[in-house]
Design an enzyme around this catalytic site. Structure first.
Site, PDB file in Angstrom:
ATOM      1  N   HIS A 263       0.838  -1.198   0.000  1.00  0.00           N
ATOM      2  CA  HIS A 263       0.000   0.000   0.000  1.00  0.00           C
ATOM      3  C   HIS A 263       0.871   1.244   0.000  1.00  0.00           C
ATOM      4  CE1 HIS A 263      -3.170   2.821   0.998  1.00  0.00           C
ATOM      5  NE2 HIS A 263      -3.985   1.899   0.515  1.00  0.00           N
ATOM      6  N   ASP A 319      -7.918  -4.981  -1.078  1.00  0.00           N
ATOM      7  CA  ASP A 319      -8.330  -5.770  -2.237  1.00  0.00           C
ATOM      8  C   ASP A 319      -8.037  -7.260  -2.094  1.00  0.00           C
ATOM      9  OD1 ASP A 319      -9.296  -3.667  -3.896  1.00  0.00           O
ATOM     10  OD2 ASP A 319      -7.227  -2.993  -4.083  1.00  0.00           O
TER      11      ASP A 319
HETATM   12  N1  COA Z   1       4.320  -7.508  -4.536  1.00  0.00           N
HETATM   13  C1  COA Z   1       5.657  -7.563  -4.488  1.00  0.00           C
HETATM   14  N2  COA Z   1       6.435  -6.510  -4.165  1.00  0.00           N
HETATM   15  C2  COA Z   1       5.805  -5.360  -3.854  1.00  0.00           C
HETATM   16  C3  COA Z   1       4.416  -5.248  -3.859  1.00  0.00           C
HETATM   17  C4  COA Z   1       3.664  -6.375  -4.220  1.00  0.00           C
HETATM   18  N3  COA Z   1       2.334  -6.328  -4.275  1.00  0.00           N
HETATM   19  N4  COA Z   1       4.066  -4.008  -3.497  1.00  0.00           N
HETATM   20  C5  COA Z   1       5.209  -3.349  -3.263  1.00  0.00           C
HETATM   21  N5  COA Z   1       6.255  -4.166  -3.496  1.00  0.00           N
HETATM   22  C6  COA Z   1       7.643  -3.799  -3.394  1.00  0.00           C
HETATM   23  C7  COA Z   1       7.908  -2.651  -4.321  1.00  0.00           C
HETATM   24  O1  COA Z   1       8.257  -3.108  -5.608  1.00  0.00           O
HETATM   25  C8  COA Z   1       9.014  -1.929  -3.624  1.00  0.00           C
HETATM   26  O2  COA Z   1      10.228  -2.581  -3.944  1.00  0.00           O
HETATM   27  P1  COA Z   1      11.481  -1.728  -4.486  1.00  0.00           P
HETATM   28  O3  COA Z   1      11.807  -0.817  -3.342  1.00  0.00           O
HETATM   29  O4  COA Z   1      12.512  -2.767  -4.753  1.00  0.00           O
HETATM   30  O5  COA Z   1      10.988  -1.015  -5.694  1.00  0.00           O
HETATM   31  C9  COA Z   1       8.750  -2.185  -2.154  1.00  0.00           C
HETATM   32  O6  COA Z   1       7.890  -3.312  -2.095  1.00  0.00           O
HETATM   33  C10 COA Z   1       8.099  -1.053  -1.443  1.00  0.00           C
HETATM   34  O7  COA Z   1       6.960  -0.664  -2.136  1.00  0.00           O
HETATM   35  P2  COA Z   1       6.160   0.593  -1.590  1.00  0.00           P
HETATM   36  O8  COA Z   1       7.000   1.801  -1.763  1.00  0.00           O
HETATM   37  O9  COA Z   1       5.630   0.284  -0.253  1.00  0.00           O
HETATM   38  O10 COA Z   1       4.904   0.605  -2.521  1.00  0.00           O
HETATM   39  P3  COA Z   1       4.495   1.716  -3.524  1.00  0.00           P
HETATM   40  O11 COA Z   1       4.011   2.894  -2.771  1.00  0.00           O
HETATM   41  O12 COA Z   1       5.564   1.912  -4.534  1.00  0.00           O
HETATM   42  O13 COA Z   1       3.272   1.000  -4.260  1.00  0.00           O
HETATM   43  C11 COA Z   1       1.263  -0.141  -4.537  1.00  0.00           C
HETATM   44  C12 COA Z   1       2.056   0.783  -3.624  1.00  0.00           C
HETATM   45  C13 COA Z   1      -0.121  -0.355  -3.919  1.00  0.00           C
HETATM   46  C14 COA Z   1       1.118   0.483  -5.915  1.00  0.00           C
HETATM   47  C15 COA Z   1       2.029  -1.481  -4.631  1.00  0.00           C
HETATM   48  O14 COA Z   1       2.152  -2.042  -3.365  1.00  0.00           O
HETATM   49  C16 COA Z   1       1.359  -2.454  -5.580  1.00  0.00           C
HETATM   50  O15 COA Z   1       1.540  -2.368  -6.783  1.00  0.00           O
HETATM   51  N6  COA Z   1       0.554  -3.409  -5.033  1.00  0.00           N
HETATM   52  C17 COA Z   1      -0.178  -4.313  -5.893  1.00  0.00           C
HETATM   53  C18 COA Z   1      -1.403  -3.631  -6.474  1.00  0.00           C
HETATM   54  C19 COA Z   1      -2.481  -3.411  -5.455  1.00  0.00           C
HETATM   55  O16 COA Z   1      -2.794  -4.297  -4.678  1.00  0.00           O
HETATM   56  N7  COA Z   1      -3.090  -2.236  -5.506  1.00  0.00           N
HETATM   57  C20 COA Z   1      -4.192  -1.888  -4.628  1.00  0.00           C
HETATM   58  C21 COA Z   1      -3.768  -0.873  -3.626  1.00  0.00           C
HETATM   59  S1  COA Z   1      -5.042  -0.592  -2.422  1.00  0.00           S
END
Ligand code: COA
Length: 382
Positions: A263, A319
Site C-alpha cells: 500500500h 483488495d
Molecule cells: N508484490 C511484491 N512486491 C511489492 C508489492 C507487491 N504487491 N508491493 C510493493 N512491493 C515492493 C515494491 O516493488 C518496492 O520494492 P522496491 O523498493 O525494490 O521497488 C517495495 O515493495 C516497497 O513498495 P512501496 O513503496 O511500499 O509501494 P508503492 O508505494 O511503490 O506502491 C502499490 C504501492 C499499492 C502500488 C504497490 O504495493 C502495488 O503495486 N501493489 C499491488 C497492487 C495493489 O494491490 N493495488 C491496490 C492498492 S489498495
C-alpha cells in the site's frame, strides 16, 4: 543551462495536497477513520447508509435524519429509461467498468438541474448518484447476460437491494450484512488516486458527473481498484493450495508483484484487510470450503515473510481478501471493481462537495528536467 537533478518524490507520496475533514489515515499505526469514527467501530456497529450520511455531513445522523435520507436514496434508485436503452446497445463483451464509466457520464443528460452547480444541487446529485450506482452495476450485469434489469425493492437496505437486483433473489441476512460491511470498508480513503482525480476535475468547476467519470477511470487501473479482480484471477490461475508456494516464490524471484499486497500509505496492516480476512474465512467455513481463503492466507504469509527479509514490510491491502469474499458471494469477477465504485461513490461525492465548499483550482507545478536554451534547427538541417 545545466539540467536540475530531480528532487521530487515519485507518485506524490506523503505530499499533503489539501486539508480535508472527511477521512483520516495513520499509515504507520494502521488507523483509518471517517470523520473521527474508527473504521473498526463503523464496521462492527454501523450500516453503509449511516456511513454515507457521516461522509456527507461530518457527523452521525439522528434516527429521523437517517430515515429521511434512506427514503431519498430509495426514491432515487431507479435509472432513467434512456440509460437502460443505452446499456442494451453496448456490446455484450464490454468490460463492466467501462460501461459504468460511460453510463455515469451519460446520466448528466437526464439531470433536470444540469446547469445548476450550486452546493444544494450537488448534494442532491450526490444522493442520486449514490442511489443509482448500485442499480447501474446490477443492470449492467443482467443486460450483458441477456436478462432484463430488476426493479429495486424499496423495503431492502442498499446492500441487500443490490444483491437482490444482481442475483434475482433476496440475499440471506448474513450475506447482506457481509456485503454491507464491505461497502462500509470501501466508502472512503482520503486522497487515493480516484478521489484525487475527482477533486482535480471538480476543482475546475466541471460538473459532478465529469468528476465522478474521472474517478471511475482512475479506479479501474490494476494498481488501484482493479487489483481485487487481479487477485481472484491469480487465485484461479494458481488453482490449488499445493501450487501456492511455487507460484509466489517464482513471482517474487522474478521481481513481479502480487496483487492485493502493499500500500502507498500503510506501513502496517491495512485495517480494512483485518475485516475482509475474517469475512473471507467465515464465508468459506459457512460454505464448507475454505480453499480460496486458505490459498490467500498462504500467499500473504509467504509475501510478508519474504518481503520482511528484504526490509520491505508489506501486508495485504483492502483488495486482497475482498476478492475471495466477493467470489464466494457469487459475484462475477469483472464486477469486483464496479462494486468498489458502488461503495466509493459515497466518498467521491463527499470529496467533491468538500472541494466545491472551498474551491481552489488544483494546479501543481512540475519539476522540469529536460534540456534548456537549445537553438532551433530548421528541419532540413537536423
Ligand atoms: N508484490 C511484491 N512486491 C511489492 C508489492 C507487491 N504487491 N508491493 C510493493 N512491493 C515492493 C515494491 O516493488 C518496492 O520494492 P522496491 O523498493 O525494490 O521497488 C517495495 O515493495 C516497497 O513498495 P512501496 O513503496 O511500499 O509501494 P508503492 O508505494 O511503490 O506502491 C502499490 C504501492 C499499492 C502500488 C504497490 O504495493 C502495488 O503495486 N501493489 C499491488 C497492487 C495493489 O494491490 N493495488 C491496490 C492498492 S489498495
Amino acid at each position: 543551462m545545466t539540467k536540475p537533478a530531480s528532487t521530487t518524490g515519485a507518485g506524490l507520496r506523503d505530499v499533503v495536497a489539501a486539508p480535508s475533514s472527511i477521512c483520516f489515515i495513520d499509515g504507520e499505526k494502521g488507523i483509518l477513520s471517517y470523520s473521527g469514527y474508527n473504521i473498526h467501530d463503523l464496521a462492527q456497529h454501523s450500516t453503509f447508509e449511516e456511513v454515507v450520511f457521516l461522509l456527507w455531513n461530518g457527523r452521525l445522523p439522528k434516527r429521523n435524519e437517517l430515515d429521511a435520507m434512506n427514503a431519498e436514496l430509495v426514491a432515487n434508485r431507479a435509472l432513467p429509461p434512456g440509460i437502460i436503452s443505452m446499456l442494451k446497445s453496448f456490446p455484450k463483451s464490454a468490460v463492466p467498468m467501462d460501461t459504468l464509466r460511460t453510463a455515469v457520464s451519460a446520466l448528466a443528460f437526464y439531470d433536470p438541474e444540469r446547469s445548476d452547480n450550486s452546493l444544494d444541487a450537488n448534494r442532491r446529485r450526490a444522493l442520486s448518484l449514490t442511489a443509482r450506482f448500485a442499480t447501474l452495476v446490477a443492470a449492467i450485469d443482467r443486460i450483458r447476460n441477456g436478462k432484463e434489469p430488476l426493479d429495486p425493492k424499496p423495503g431492502l437496505s442498499h446492500a441487500a437491494n443490490f444483491l437482490h437486483m444482481l442475483n434475482g433473489k433476496e440475499p440471506m441476512d448474513v450475506e447482506a450484512r457481509a456485503f454491507d460491511i464491505a461497502l462500509i470498508l470501501h466508502a472512503d480513503h482520503e486522497f487515493n488516486a480516484s478521489t484525487f482525480a475527482a477533486r482535480v476535475t471538480a476543482g475546475t468547476l466541471a460538473d459532478m458527473y465529469a468528476a465522478i467519470t474521472s474517478a471511475i477511470g482512475a479506479l479501474s487501473g490494476p494498481l488501484h481498484g482493479g487489483a481485487n479482480e487481479q487477485v481472484m484471477r491469480m487465485l484461479l490461475g494458481i488453482g490449488s493450495p499445493d501450487k501456492v508456494d511455487k507460484f509466489v516464490n517464482d513471482k517474487l524471484e522474478a521481481g513481479g508483484k502480487i496483487m492485493g499486497i502493499g500500500h502507498a500509505v500503510y506501513r502496517t496492516e491495512d485495517p480494512r484487510a483485518t475485516h475482509l480476512r475474517k469475512m473471507s474465512e467465515e464465508i468459506g467455513k459457512r460454505q464448507g470450503d475454505t480453499k480460496w481463503f486458505d490459498m490467500s492466507h498462504r500467499i500473504e504469509e509467504i509475501v510478508v515473510e519474504e518481503m520482511n527479509k528484504k526490509q520491505k514490510p508489506i501486508r495485504a491491502n483492502v483488495d486482497f481478501y475482498s476478492a475471495s469474499t466477493y467470489y464466494m458471494l457469487g459475484i462475477p469477477i469483472d464486477l469486483f471493481t464496479p462494486i468498489f465504485a458502488v461503495s466509493r461513490i459515497s466518498g467521491w461525492t463527499a470529496h467533491v462537495l468538500e472541494q466545491l465548499g472551498n474551491n481552489k483550482l488544483i494546479r501543481p507545478r512540475s519539476e522540469y528536467t529536460g534540456e534548456m536554451d537549445l537553438k532551433y534547427v530548421p528541419i532540413d538541417q537536423r
